[in-house]
Design an enzyme around this catalytic site. Structure first.
Site, PDB file in Angstrom:
ATOM      1  N   GLY A  71       0.810  -1.205   0.000  1.00 33.33           N
ATOM      2  CA  GLY A  71       0.000   0.000   0.000  1.00 33.33           C
ATOM      3  C   GLY A  71       0.842   1.253   0.000  1.00 33.33           C
ATOM      4  O   GLY A  71       2.004   1.244  -0.397  1.00 33.33           O
ATOM      5  N   SER A  72       0.253   2.315   0.498  1.00 33.36           N
ATOM      6  CA  SER A  72       0.877   3.632   0.430  1.00 33.36           C
ATOM      7  C   SER A  72       1.810   3.882   1.614  1.00 33.36           C
ATOM      8  O   SER A  72       1.949   3.058   2.509  1.00 33.36           O
ATOM      9  CB  SER A  72      -0.210   4.701   0.417  1.00 33.36           C
ATOM     10  N   SER A  73       2.377   5.062   1.605  1.00 29.39           N
ATOM     11  CA  SER A  73       3.270   5.453   2.698  1.00 29.39           C
ATOM     12  C   SER A  73       2.514   5.683   3.994  1.00 29.39           C
ATOM     13  O   SER A  73       3.119   5.892   5.036  1.00 29.39           O
ATOM     14  CB  SER A  73       4.059   6.701   2.308  1.00 29.39           C
TER      15      SER A  73
END
Length: 146
Positions: A71-73
């Site tokens: 996923g994202s940061s």
């Protein structure tokens, strides 16, 4: 005739330190990566990602054994919130080093190791007692007794 108590199997693995410190706890193992943003409940320390192997289970106070982050940061922010809410894992063992997982382990402030000299998914099972020594980069596994 005497019955001898079964001696638990103990395995020691050596790897690379990500975050120092020592922790011991029950293993919670998944072969699936974990999404922080939308995949965990940071108030309860549980996996809420639908169709995940650990859906509905808590990692709070356990040694989380998993491939890594997806996923994202935002992943690290959610595990940071787990720490602030007192529901972070006791330690992390993962197999795929990325900047997301490294930062997540640092902000969670839990011992973390990677690059172990054995297949953690074959050697560690959910329920095993696991001691992580992040300073030494070692993992000691005491197999759960039947």
């Amino acid at each position: 005739m005497t019955c001898a108590a079964k001696t638990p199997d103990v395995i020691t693995l050596h790897g690379r330190r990500v975050v120092g410190g020592r922790a011991c706890g029950e293993a919670l193992v998944t072969t699936q990566t974990i999404s922080g943003w939308g995949g965990i409940n940071e108030r309860e320390g549980s996996v809420i990602e639908l169709h995940h192997q650990l859906y509905g289970q808590t990692f709070a106070g356990k040694v989380l054994v998993f491939p890594g982050a997806k996923g994202s940061s935002g992943w690290s922010a959610y595990f940071h919130m787990c720490r602030l809410n007192g529901v972070a894992p006791a330690a992390m063992i993962f197999t795929r080093m990325t900047t997301k997982i490294a930062l997540g382990a640092v902000v969670a402030r839990v011992p973390a190791v990677t690059d172990l000299d054995g297949n953690v998914f074959e050697l560690i099972g959910t329920g095993d007692l696991v001691e992580v020594d992040g300073d030494a980069g070692t993992v000691t596994v005491t197999k759960a007794t039947d």
